[in-house]
Design a protein around this motif. Structure first.
Motif, PDB file in Angstrom:
ATOM      1  N   GLU A   1      40.611  52.505  37.041  1.00 18.40           N
ATOM      2  CA  GLU A   1      40.877  52.376  38.475  1.00 18.40           C
ATOM      3  C   GLU A   1      40.262  51.123  39.088  1.00 18.40           C
ATOM      4  OE1 GLU A   1      40.750  57.248  39.169  1.00 18.40           O
ATOM      5  OE2 GLU A   1      39.149  55.967  39.950  1.00 18.40           O
ATOM      6  N   ALA A   2      39.351  50.476  38.370  1.00 17.33           N
ATOM      7  CA  ALA A   2      38.648  49.313  38.926  1.00 17.33           C
ATOM      8  C   ALA A   2      38.346  48.328  37.814  1.00 17.33           C
ATOM      9  CB  ALA A   2      37.353  49.746  39.618  1.00 17.33           C
ATOM     10  N   ALA A   3      38.326  47.048  38.186  1.00 17.04           N
ATOM     11  CA  ALA A   3      37.868  46.010  37.272  1.00 17.04           C
ATOM     12  C   ALA A   3      36.354  45.925  37.369  1.00 17.04           C
ATOM     13  CB  ALA A   3      38.496  44.670  37.637  1.00 17.04           C
ATOM     14  N   PRO A   4      35.659  45.614  36.282  1.00 19.78           N
ATOM     15  CA  PRO A   4      34.192  45.539  36.325  1.00 19.78           C
ATOM     16  C   PRO A   4      33.701  44.527  37.349  1.00 19.78           C
ATOM     17  CG  PRO A   4      34.973  45.535  34.055  1.00 19.78           C
ATOM     18  CD  PRO A   4      36.183  45.377  34.927  1.00 19.78           C
ATOM     19  N   ARG A   5      32.786  44.950  38.199  1.00 20.90           N
ATOM     20  CA  ARG A   5      32.233  44.031  39.206  1.00 20.90           C
ATOM     21  C   ARG A   5      31.334  42.986  38.572  1.00 20.90           C
ATOM     22  NH1 ARG A   5      30.130  46.991  44.628  1.00 20.90           N
ATOM     23  NH2 ARG A   5      29.162  44.929  44.782  1.00 20.90           N
ATOM     24  N   VAL A   6      30.644  43.347  37.513  1.00 22.17           N
ATOM     25  CA  VAL A   6      29.832  42.379  36.762  1.00 22.17           C
ATOM     26  C   VAL A   6      30.441  42.264  35.375  1.00 22.17           C
ATOM     27  CG1 VAL A   6      27.554  41.723  35.946  1.00 22.17           C
ATOM     28  CG2 VAL A   6      27.772  43.024  38.067  1.00 22.17           C
ATOM     29  N   SER A   7      31.168  41.192  35.158  1.00 24.25           N
ATOM     30  CA  SER A   7      31.844  40.987  33.882  1.00 24.25           C
ATOM     31  C   SER A   7      30.889  40.377  32.867  1.00 24.25           C
ATOM     32  CB  SER A   7      33.039  40.060  34.085  1.00 24.25           C
ATOM     33  OG  SER A   7      32.573  38.754  34.443  1.00 24.25           O
ATOM     34  N   VAL A   8      31.345  40.297  31.633  1.00 24.31           N
ATOM     35  CA  VAL A   8      30.558  39.616  30.613  1.00 24.31           C
ATOM     36  C   VAL A   8      30.375  38.152  30.988  1.00 24.31           C
ATOM     37  CG1 VAL A   8      30.469  38.947  28.180  1.00 24.31           C
ATOM     38  CG2 VAL A   8      31.311  41.218  28.818  1.00 24.31           C
ATOM     39  N   ALA A   9      31.399  37.540  31.566  1.00 24.38           N
ATOM     40  CA  ALA A   9      31.286  36.140  31.990  1.00 24.38           C
ATOM     41  C   ALA A   9      30.205  35.967  33.054  1.00 24.38           C
ATOM     42  CB  ALA A   9      32.632  35.642  32.517  1.00 24.38           C
ATOM     43  N   ASP A  10      30.118  36.915  34.003  1.00 20.63           N
ATOM     44  CA  ASP A  10      29.053  36.867  35.015  1.00 20.63           C
ATOM     45  C   ASP A  10      27.685  36.973  34.359  1.00 20.63           C
ATOM     46  OD1 ASP A  10      30.590  36.670  37.359  1.00 20.63           O
ATOM     47  OD2 ASP A  10      30.948  38.825  37.383  1.00 20.63           O
ATOM     48  N   ALA A  11      27.558  37.909  33.435  1.00 16.07           N
ATOM     49  CA  ALA A  11      26.276  38.129  32.774  1.00 16.07           C
ATOM     50  C   ALA A  11      25.866  36.925  31.935  1.00 16.07           C
ATOM     51  CB  ALA A  11      26.356  39.380  31.903  1.00 16.07           C
ATOM     52  N   VAL A  12      26.846  36.287  31.299  1.00 10.53           N
ATOM     53  CA  VAL A  12      26.551  35.089  30.514  1.00 10.53           C
ATOM     54  C   VAL A  12      26.110  33.954  31.432  1.00 10.53           C
ATOM     55  CG1 VAL A  12      27.591  33.301  29.055  1.00 10.53           C
ATOM     56  CG2 VAL A  12      28.007  35.712  28.549  1.00 10.53           C
ATOM     57  N   ALA A  13      26.705  33.855  32.615  1.00  9.78           N
ATOM     58  CA  ALA A  13      26.283  32.834  33.579  1.00  9.78           C
ATOM     59  C   ALA A  13      24.822  33.041  33.977  1.00  9.78           C
ATOM     60  CB  ALA A  13      27.183  32.865  34.812  1.00  9.78           C
TER      61      ALA A  13
END
Length: 355
Positions: free
Chosen positions: A320-332
């Motif tokens: 129902e939702a896309a992750p608010r904190v993606s792997v790309a965000d975490a890698v940043a």
């Protein structure tokens, strides 16, 4: 739709340590989710599972083969995060990976690729993303109430007890210090409040404890917008100016709710967080340090960000939702902490590479 009747999702927790138990409690408090199992090879993990009233598995392999969850929370050692998250994705299971997503940026590359595949569902546990305080502060900054952003100052000053290091001797060694374990949370908040960090400078010290790892760091920041920042970090300072002690969101920590840990200042005003005091001049044309500020406190409805994160993860599991904190965000976030560590070692300015 994954899950049991009425769209309820079965969420298992891997890791029976402090954070694993926090996540297990959060699952049990989340409507539309049930705690389905606990996986951990530790000798006391079976007893923890029994207390929670759920099946125990000695490994993630067993959990995925026999437990059939819809989602898994990985509250396991940092070095296992990438491999175990890939294992969950290969099994078609949604995963919430505790921060840091990996111990190094390069190590995260396989998960970053896998998370971009169709149908992959990966949320990273930077839980402060779900803090109502941070959400409201971001709204104020993005509304233009502060004018053009000029400077951000922040601190994470706190004192870890000796037993913290006795219980985990690896915390005395490089990679176990506050840059990776604590600063990474604040990096995420700073990126939300002020945008991307493009360069850093830093000094680090281990003068108090004398461990191989740092205990205190002073950091200079340059943001993509042109704004500048400063941040001081210490896990041996007798001071409450840290997010945990000022926000009051985690009752495990002593609270000092008259203190702030961030100041965001623009050309027209400033916001202190988490007290949420907004100061602006009555008239923009009267901007001057000779003029008094109009001050008000921005209203915030307080709530537990860990519980809000779990509700969001349940929605991610259901599709129902896309992750608010993606792997790309975490890698940043991880990329910034790596740059800080490098700057502290080199004594120079380090550009934060994008991509």
């Amino acid at each position: 739709m994954p899950g049991t009747a009425m769209g309820t999702v079965r969420i298992a927790v891997a890791g029976a340590g402090v954070m694993g138990r926090v996540h297990a409690a959060a699952v049990r408090s989340t409507p539309g989710a049930v705690l389905s199992a606990l996986a951990d090879p530790a000798p006391d993990a079976a007893a923890v599972a029994a207390q929670l009233g759920v099946p125990w598995f000695a490994s993630l392999d067993e959990l995925l083969a026999r437990g059939r969850p819809d989602g898994v929370v990985l509250a396991t050692p940092n070095t296992l995060h990438v491999a175990q998250a890939l294992q969950c994705l290969d099994a078609g299971v949604a995963v919430l990976v505790e921060k840091p997503v990996a111990t190094r940026v390069a190590e995260a590359a396989p998960l970053l690729r896998a998370a971009q595949a169709p149908g992959a569902r990966v949320l990273v546990g930077h839980h402060r993303e779900h803090s109502p305080i941070i959400e409201r502060a971001v709204e104020v900054v993005r509304s233009g109430a502060l004018g053009r952003l000029v400077v951000v100052t922040g601190s994470a000053l706190f004192c870890k007890p000796d037993r913290y290091f006795d219980d985990g001797p690896w915390r005395r060694e490089p990679g176990g210090g506050p840059i990776l374990l604590n600063l990474i949370h604040d990096v995420h908040n700073l990126r939300l409040l002020a945008g991307e960090i493009v360069a850093v400078q830093a000094f680090a010290s281990n003068a108090v404890r004398g461990f191989e790892v740092e205990d205190t760091v002073a950091i200079g920041l340059r943001f993509a917008s042109g704004a500048l920042g400063s941040f001081v970090l210490s896990d041996t300072a007798a001071c409450p100016r840290s997010w945990e002690q000022t926000s009051g969101e985690n009752p495990a920590y002593a609270r000092c709710d008259d203190e702030d840990c961030y100041v965001v200042a623009g050309t027209d005003g400033s916001l202190t967080v988490p007290t949420m005091r907004l100061r602006r001049y009555a008239r923009r044309e009267d901007r001057s340090w000779f003029e008094p500020f109009e001050t008000r406190v921005v209203a915030v409805e307080r709530a537990d960000p860990v519980l809000r994160q779990m509700a969001h993860f349940a929605a991610v599991v259901r599709g129902e939702a896309a992750p608010r904190v993606s792997v790309a965000d975490a890698v940043a976030n991880l990329r910034v902490t790596e740059a800080v560590a490098l700057a502290a070692r080199s004594g120079g300015s380090v550009d934060v590479a994008a991509g």
